[in-house]
Design a protein around this motif. Sequence first.
Motif, PDB file in Angstrom:
ATOM      1  N   ARG A   1      -2.801   7.368   0.389  1.00 33.13           N
ATOM      2  CA  ARG A   1      -3.021   8.241   1.543  1.00 33.13           C
ATOM      3  C   ARG A   1      -4.499   8.299   1.906  1.00 33.13           C
ATOM      4  NH1 ARG A   1      -0.644  13.594  -0.742  1.00 33.13           N
ATOM      5  NH2 ARG A   1      -1.200  12.615  -2.715  1.00 33.13           N
ATOM      6  N   ARG A   2      -5.263   7.274   1.526  1.00 31.05           N
ATOM      7  CA  ARG A   2      -6.708   7.327   1.684  1.00 31.05           C
ATOM      8  C   ARG A   2      -7.266   6.185   2.530  1.00 31.05           C
ATOM      9  NH1 ARG A   2     -11.263   9.404  -0.996  1.00 31.05           N
ATOM     10  NH2 ARG A   2     -13.071   8.651   0.165  1.00 31.05           N
ATOM     11  N   LEU A   3      -6.872   4.955   2.256  1.00 28.59           N
ATOM     12  CA  LEU A   3      -7.487   3.806   2.898  1.00 28.59           C
ATOM     13  C   LEU A   3      -7.085   3.702   4.369  1.00 28.59           C
ATOM     14  CD1 LEU A   3      -7.082   1.063   0.136  1.00 28.59           C
ATOM     15  CD2 LEU A   3      -9.061   2.544   0.578  1.00 28.59           C
ATOM     16  N   THR A   4      -8.047   3.309   5.194  1.00 32.65           N
ATOM     17  CA  THR A   4      -7.764   3.067   6.607  1.00 32.65           C
ATOM     18  C   THR A   4      -7.169   1.666   6.765  1.00 32.65           C
ATOM     19  OG1 THR A   4      -9.936   2.102   7.036  1.00 32.65           O
ATOM     20  CG2 THR A   4      -9.736   4.503   7.234  1.00 32.65           C
ATOM     21  N   GLU A   5      -6.626   1.394   7.943  1.00 30.88           N
ATOM     22  CA  GLU A   5      -6.087   0.057   8.206  1.00 30.88           C
ATOM     23  C   GLU A   5      -7.186  -0.992   8.120  1.00 30.88           C
ATOM     24  OE1 GLU A   5      -2.948  -0.807   8.392  1.00 30.88           O
ATOM     25  OE2 GLU A   5      -2.497   1.302   7.997  1.00 30.88           O
ATOM     26  N   GLU A   6      -8.396  -0.628   8.532  1.00 31.63           N
ATOM     27  CA  GLU A   6      -9.515  -1.570   8.439  1.00 31.63           C
ATOM     28  C   GLU A   6      -9.845  -1.876   6.981  1.00 31.63           C
ATOM     29  OE1 GLU A   6      -9.444   1.145  10.253  1.00 31.63           O
ATOM     30  OE2 GLU A   6      -9.434   0.340  12.306  1.00 31.63           O
ATOM     31  N   GLN A   7      -9.833  -0.855   6.147  1.00 31.09           N
ATOM     32  CA  GLN A   7     -10.121  -1.075   4.727  1.00 31.09           C
ATOM     33  C   GLN A   7      -9.038  -1.920   4.076  1.00 31.09           C
ATOM     34  OE1 GLN A   7     -10.520   3.146   3.825  1.00 31.09           O
ATOM     35  NE2 GLN A   7     -12.687   2.859   3.324  1.00 31.09           N
ATOM     36  N   ARG A   8      -7.793  -1.671   4.434  1.00 36.46           N
ATOM     37  CA  ARG A   8      -6.702  -2.478   3.882  1.00 36.46           C
ATOM     38  C   ARG A   8      -6.819  -3.924   4.357  1.00 36.46           C
ATOM     39  NH1 ARG A   8      -1.480   1.648   4.551  1.00 36.46           N
ATOM     40  NH2 ARG A   8      -2.257   3.233   3.083  1.00 36.46           N
TER      41      ARG A   8
ATOM     42  N   HIS B   1       0.824  -1.215   0.000  1.00 41.14           N
ATOM     43  CA  HIS B   1       0.000   0.000   0.000  1.00 41.14           C
ATOM     44  C   HIS B   1       0.856   1.262   0.000  1.00 41.14           C
ATOM     45  CE1 HIS B   1      -3.762  -2.153   0.552  1.00 41.14           C
ATOM     46  NE2 HIS B   1      -3.182  -2.892   1.491  1.00 41.14           N
TER      47      HIS B   1
END
Length: 361
Positions: A332-339, A329
């Motif tokens: 600068r957008r996705l959260t750790e939960e989304q990843r 990754h």
Amino acid sequence: MDLETPPPDLYGRPRADRFFERLTAFGDWYSPALGRPGLRRSPRRAEARGVPPLFLVVTAHRVVAEDVVELRLADPSGGMLPEWQPGARVRLTLPSGRERHYSLCGDPADRHGYRIAVRRVPDGGGGSAEVHDALHVGVRLRVRRPRNGFAFCGEEKVLFLAGGIGVTPLLPMARAAQHAGVDWRLVHTGRSAASLPFTDELRSLDPNRVEIRTDEEHGLPDAAELLARAPRGAAVYVCGPAPMLAAVQRALDASPAVSLHYERFGAAPVLNGRPFTLRLGPGGPELAVPADRSALDVAREARPELPYSCKQGFCGTCVLKVASGTPEHRDRRLTEEQRAAGLMLPCVSRAAEGETLELEV
């Protein structure tokens, strides 16, 4: 073709305006007609929870320079729009379903209209051509509220460097600097005088602080020469093509300036990339992603309908789910939960050398 802006008083009335009612009705009929058979539509993503989108109408469409059009967007009922600060962008969902970000280049004090300017890019992804050819007066658009990733900090000394259409976020900054009594200068560079928008508007702020520099008259600009115009201890704000930004970054340390703020148009060069393989769906084609290209660019060669916008990892338009493989990754957008849920932004994120990523498409 230039189209006249409706009289200003139409924007300020607290009640619905008959002109806008007719304009909205026309837009409701006209916009769906643009979805012609055979035109692939990219998926439309919902706004962030609790932040409803705006539904605005095009009230003016006019040519302001060679291959550049200016649009004015307003509330169909003439209501006031959300506030914004210099450097802010809006995201437009175009009639085709494409999503594109554009800098606001009007006056933040004008709460009854948003102004954007768009240059036609012949070899782009079709968004600029659609703005030029399809967004006529009366077309309604879904618009995400202004967001700012390029804020003007109001330093005491400022040099603005604009490359072509990169003047759009800098024009409101220059206006704010003038009103605040800041020691500012602006250099607008471009191919020719005819290709540069808003020249008269810039000069009207203070002709002694604005320099128009064209390749035809002065030759290709040199970053060190441009930065030499900065007052000692100044902050530099630059927006333009990637080569211009890279040159300014390299030359900054030897200049009188002490800090740099920038916004780029288009994707940044891939740094420290390694080749890997991309598979589009189970049993889909396997595509080689070279070290110097993005997964998104390679994927769109096989699936040109895949949506995208900023190509810089912050808007989230191109998000896809990873079915197998381990992504690297870089967004600068996705959260750790989304990843953790398997989401990835292929415009900037990659994989380890030799890895195969399977994406759900």
